[in-house]
Design a protein around this motif. Structure first.
Motif, PDB file in Angstrom:
ATOM      1  N   VAL A  32      44.816  11.444 -40.681  1.00  0.00           N
ATOM      2  CA  VAL A  32      44.742  12.734 -39.992  1.00  0.00           C
ATOM      3  C   VAL A  32      46.136  13.104 -39.493  1.00  0.00           C
ATOM      4  O   VAL A  32      46.707  12.406 -38.652  1.00  0.00           O
ATOM      5  CB  VAL A  32      43.761  12.689 -38.806  1.00  0.00           C
ATOM      6  N   GLU A  33      46.655  14.207 -40.030  1.00  0.00           N
ATOM      7  CA  GLU A  33      47.969  14.688 -39.639  1.00  0.00           C
ATOM      8  C   GLU A  33      47.872  15.637 -38.455  1.00  0.00           C
ATOM      9  O   GLU A  33      46.868  16.315 -38.266  1.00  0.00           O
ATOM     10  CB  GLU A  33      48.653  15.431 -40.785  1.00  0.00           C
ATOM     11  N   SER A  34      48.951  15.711 -37.684  1.00  0.00           N
ATOM     12  CA  SER A  34      49.062  16.666 -36.587  1.00  0.00           C
ATOM     13  C   SER A  34      50.523  16.939 -36.324  1.00  0.00           C
ATOM     14  O   SER A  34      51.401  16.228 -36.834  1.00  0.00           O
ATOM     15  CB  SER A  34      48.385  16.123 -35.322  1.00  0.00           C
ATOM     16  N   GLY A  35      50.784  17.977 -35.544  1.00  0.00           N
ATOM     17  CA  GLY A  35      52.147  18.260 -35.139  1.00  0.00           C
ATOM     18  C   GLY A  35      52.820  19.411 -35.855  1.00  0.00           C
ATOM     19  O   GLY A  35      53.948  19.772 -35.530  1.00  0.00           O
ATOM     20  N   GLY A  36      52.146  19.981 -36.843  1.00  0.00           N
ATOM     21  CA  GLY A  36      52.738  21.110 -37.525  1.00  0.00           C
ATOM     22  C   GLY A  36      52.775  22.348 -36.635  1.00  0.00           C
ATOM     23  O   GLY A  36      52.211  22.366 -35.550  1.00  0.00           O
ATOM     24  N   GLY A  37      53.462  23.379 -37.105  1.00  0.00           N
ATOM     25  CA  GLY A  37      53.547  24.617 -36.349  1.00  0.00           C
ATOM     26  C   GLY A  37      54.591  25.533 -36.910  1.00  0.00           C
ATOM     27  O   GLY A  37      55.090  25.317 -38.027  1.00  0.00           O
ATOM     28  N   SER A  38      54.913  26.552 -36.133  1.00  0.00           N
ATOM     29  CA  SER A  38      55.912  27.541 -36.540  1.00  0.00           C
ATOM     30  C   SER A  38      57.127  27.427 -35.640  1.00  0.00           C
ATOM     31  O   SER A  38      56.989  27.427 -34.414  1.00  0.00           O
ATOM     32  CB  SER A  38      55.323  28.946 -36.441  1.00  0.00           C
ATOM     33  N   VAL A  39      58.287  27.334 -36.249  1.00  0.00           N
ATOM     34  CA  VAL A  39      59.540  27.235 -35.507  1.00  0.00           C
ATOM     35  C   VAL A  39      60.598  28.083 -36.184  1.00  0.00           C
ATOM     36  O   VAL A  39      60.464  28.441 -37.359  1.00  0.00           O
ATOM     37  CB  VAL A  39      60.063  25.775 -35.421  1.00  0.00           C
ATOM     38  N   GLN A  40      61.639  28.380 -35.438  1.00  0.00           N
ATOM     39  CA  GLN A  40      62.767  29.093 -36.018  1.00  0.00           C
ATOM     40  C   GLN A  40      63.723  28.096 -36.661  1.00  0.00           C
ATOM     41  O   GLN A  40      63.737  26.899 -36.325  1.00  0.00           O
ATOM     42  CB  GLN A  40      63.484  29.899 -34.943  1.00  0.00           C
ATOM     43  N   GLY A  93      66.648  25.790 -37.429  1.00  0.00           N
ATOM     44  CA  GLY A  93      67.422  25.019 -36.474  1.00  0.00           C
ATOM     45  C   GLY A  93      66.576  24.246 -35.483  1.00  0.00           C
ATOM     46  O   GLY A  93      67.099  23.370 -34.772  1.00  0.00           O
ATOM     47  N   GLY A  94      65.303  24.562 -35.440  1.00  0.00           N
ATOM     48  CA  GLY A  94      64.403  23.900 -34.507  1.00  0.00           C
ATOM     49  C   GLY A  94      63.929  22.553 -35.011  1.00  0.00           C
ATOM     50  O   GLY A  94      64.338  22.084 -36.084  1.00  0.00           O
ATOM     51  N   SER A  95      63.055  21.942 -34.223  1.00  0.00           N
ATOM     52  CA  SER A  95      62.552  20.601 -34.544  1.00  0.00           C
ATOM     53  C   SER A  95      61.037  20.542 -34.418  1.00  0.00           C
ATOM     54  O   SER A  95      60.437  21.285 -33.636  1.00  0.00           O
ATOM     55  CB  SER A  95      63.160  19.556 -33.593  1.00  0.00           C
ATOM     56  N   LEU A  96      60.449  19.656 -35.185  1.00  0.00           N
ATOM     57  CA  LEU A  96      59.033  19.331 -35.081  1.00  0.00           C
ATOM     58  C   LEU A  96      58.863  17.845 -35.327  1.00  0.00           C
ATOM     59  O   LEU A  96      59.660  17.235 -36.046  1.00  0.00           O
ATOM     60  CB  LEU A  96      58.204  20.105 -36.114  1.00  0.00           C
ATOM     61  N   ARG A  97      57.810  17.290 -34.764  1.00  0.00           N
ATOM     62  CA  ARG A  97      57.479  15.905 -35.018  1.00  0.00           C
ATOM     63  C   ARG A  97      56.041  15.826 -35.533  1.00  0.00           C
ATOM     64  O   ARG A  97      55.104  16.186 -34.822  1.00  0.00           O
ATOM     65  CB  ARG A  97      57.604  15.063 -33.749  1.00  0.00           C
ATOM     66  N   LEU A  98      55.893  15.377 -36.750  1.00  0.00           N
ATOM     67  CA  LEU A  98      54.579  15.211 -37.353  1.00  0.00           C
ATOM     68  C   LEU A  98      54.065  13.797 -37.094  1.00  0.00           C
ATOM     69  O   LEU A  98      54.847  12.843 -37.066  1.00  0.00           O
ATOM     70  CB  LEU A  98      54.629  15.461 -38.856  1.00  0.00           C
ATOM     71  N   SER A  99      52.764  13.697 -36.924  1.00  0.00           N
ATOM     72  CA  SER A  99      52.111  12.405 -36.759  1.00  0.00           C
ATOM     73  C   SER A  99      50.985  12.273 -37.762  1.00  0.00           C
ATOM     74  O   SER A  99      50.384  13.276 -38.165  1.00  0.00           O
ATOM     75  CB  SER A  99      51.535  12.253 -35.351  1.00  0.00           C
ATOM     76  N   CYS A 100      50.704  11.050 -38.146  1.00  0.00           N
ATOM     77  CA  CYS A 100      49.606  10.765 -39.062  1.00  0.00           C
ATOM     78  C   CYS A 100      48.902   9.515 -38.575  1.00  0.00           C
ATOM     79  O   CYS A 100      49.487   8.427 -38.595  1.00  0.00           O
ATOM     80  CB  CYS A 100      50.134  10.576 -40.481  1.00  0.00           C
ATOM     81  N   LYS A 150      49.687   0.990 -33.616  1.00  0.00           N
ATOM     82  CA  LYS A 150      48.850   2.179 -33.481  1.00  0.00           C
ATOM     83  C   LYS A 150      48.417   2.730 -34.825  1.00  0.00           C
ATOM     84  O   LYS A 150      47.639   3.688 -34.878  1.00  0.00           O
ATOM     85  CB  LYS A 150      49.605   3.263 -32.708  1.00  0.00           C
ATOM     86  N   ARG A 151      48.940   2.127 -35.916  1.00  0.00           N
ATOM     87  CA  ARG A 151      48.628   2.601 -37.264  1.00  0.00           C
ATOM     88  C   ARG A 151      48.906   4.103 -37.372  1.00  0.00           C
ATOM     89  O   ARG A 151      48.084   4.881 -37.862  1.00  0.00           O
ATOM     90  CB  ARG A 151      47.202   2.252 -37.649  1.00  0.00           C
ATOM     91  N   THR A 152      50.082   4.469 -36.897  1.00  0.00           N
ATOM     92  CA  THR A 152      50.482   5.876 -36.917  1.00  0.00           C
ATOM     93  C   THR A 152      51.835   6.029 -37.582  1.00  0.00           C
ATOM     94  O   THR A 152      52.753   5.241 -37.342  1.00  0.00           O
ATOM     95  CB  THR A 152      50.536   6.435 -35.484  1.00  0.00           C
ATOM     96  N   LEU A 153      51.927   7.036 -38.385  1.00  0.00           N
ATOM     97  CA  LEU A 153      53.151   7.381 -39.097  1.00  0.00           C
ATOM     98  C   LEU A 153      53.724   8.644 -38.474  1.00  0.00           C
ATOM     99  O   LEU A 153      52.970   9.534 -38.073  1.00  0.00           O
ATOM    100  CB  LEU A 153      52.847   7.621 -40.574  1.00  0.00           C
ATOM    101  N   TYR A 154      55.049   8.714 -38.404  1.00  0.00           N
ATOM    102  CA  TYR A 154      55.713   9.868 -37.819  1.00  0.00           C
ATOM    103  C   TYR A 154      56.754  10.434 -38.786  1.00  0.00           C
ATOM    104  O   TYR A 154      57.294   9.723 -39.639  1.00  0.00           O
ATOM    105  CB  TYR A 154      56.416   9.486 -36.519  1.00  0.00           C
ATOM    106  N   LEU A 155      57.038  11.711 -38.598  1.00  0.00           N
ATOM    107  CA  LEU A 155      58.160  12.347 -39.289  1.00  0.00           C
ATOM    108  C   LEU A 155      58.844  13.258 -38.281  1.00  0.00           C
ATOM    109  O   LEU A 155      58.305  14.294 -37.912  1.00  0.00           O
ATOM    110  CB  LEU A 155      57.709  13.136 -40.516  1.00  0.00           C
ATOM    111  N   GLN A 156      60.015  12.844 -37.830  1.00  0.00           N
ATOM    112  CA  GLN A 156      60.817  13.677 -36.940  1.00  0.00           C
ATOM    113  C   GLN A 156      61.671  14.599 -37.799  1.00  0.00           C
ATOM    114  O   GLN A 156      62.455  14.122 -38.624  1.00  0.00           O
ATOM    115  CB  GLN A 156      61.708  12.809 -36.053  1.00  0.00           C
TER     116      GLN A 156
END
Length: 121
Positions: A5-13, A15-22, A75-81
């Protein structure tokens, strides 16, 4: 079978940042590799980053220096910064697990439903 189950997506301008989790569940065995893939409208799915259980990481050239893949095995979680985001990073991002071999072109047995990332200029 692994549920992802992925989370953390969204809309950014740009140059911005997001962190995805799985978050992974439903499987108690070892997952040799986990990865992030993305698909933009009208384009083929491409591998973005992958990480082996031993910690080796793989990145597609376009995200090197901007994205960082990591995992919390307890935690068996994957991230993407994702930093310094560009409009061309826009797409649906998918988490995948248990690869034939660890890498961006390998076959993966388990896939999440995806989380949308939109980067505006």
């Amino acid at each position: 079978q692994v549920q992802l189950v992925e989370s953390g997506g969204g809309s950014v301008q740009a140059g911005g940042s997001l962190r995805l989790s799985c978050a992974a569940s439903g499987y108690t065995g070892s997952m040799n590799c986990m990865g992030w893939f993305r698909q933009a409208p009208g384009k083929e799915r491409e591998g973005v980053a992958a990480i082996a259980t031993v910690g080796l990481t793989y990145y597609t050239d376009s995200v090197k220096g901007r994205f960082t893949i990591s995992q919390d095995t307890a935690k068996r979680t994957l991230y993407l910064q994702m930093n310094s985001l560009k409009p061309e990073d826009t797409g649906m991002y998918y988490c995948a697990a248990r690869a034939l071999y660890c890498g961006l072109r390998s076959w993966y047995s388990d896939w999440g439903q995806g989380t949308q990332v939109t980067v505006s200029s």
